[in-house]
Design an enzyme around this catalytic site. Sequence first.
Site, short mmCIF file in Angstrom:
data_model
loop_
_atom_site.label_atom_id
_atom_site.label_comp_id
_atom_site.label_asym_id
_atom_site.label_seq_id
_atom_site.Cartn_x
_atom_site.Cartn_y
_atom_site.Cartn_z
N CYS A 85 0.66 -1.15 0.00
CA CYS A 85 0.06 0.12 -0.14
C CYS A 85 0.87 1.27 -0.08
O CYS A 85 2.07 1.31 0.26
CB CYS A 85 -1.08 -0.19 1.23
SG CYS A 85 -0.01 0.17 2.79
N CYS A 131 3.06 1.51 3.10
CA CYS A 131 4.13 0.47 3.06
C CYS A 131 5.15 1.31 2.23
O CYS A 131 6.61 1.05 2.76
CB CYS A 131 3.65 -0.69 2.74
SG CYS A 131 2.13 -1.30 3.82
#
Length: 78
Positions: free
Chosen positions: A11, A14
Site C-alpha cells: 500500500c 508501506c
Amino acid sequence: MTKIEVLGTGCAKCKRLFANVEQAVKDLGLPAKVVKVEDLDAIVESGVMMTPALFINGEIVAEGRVPDVNEIKSLLTE
C-alpha cells in the site's frame, strides 16, 4: 550489519515507510540490509496485526504507522 524489515502488502503507506527507511540508512551511512516483506503469510507469522510494520534486527519498533526519517534515524542509533 543491521537488518531492517518493512512489512506491508504494498500500500501507499508501506511504500512511504520503505522510502523513509532507505533515506534514514543513506543519511546515517549505516551498513544495513533493508528487506521489504509483502508475503501475507510471512506478515501474519511475524505477529503483526497492522501494517506497515518496521522491524530492526528482528524486533518490532513500529506498527500501523509510518515513522518519519528522523524517528527512524533515532531508532537505528539507539
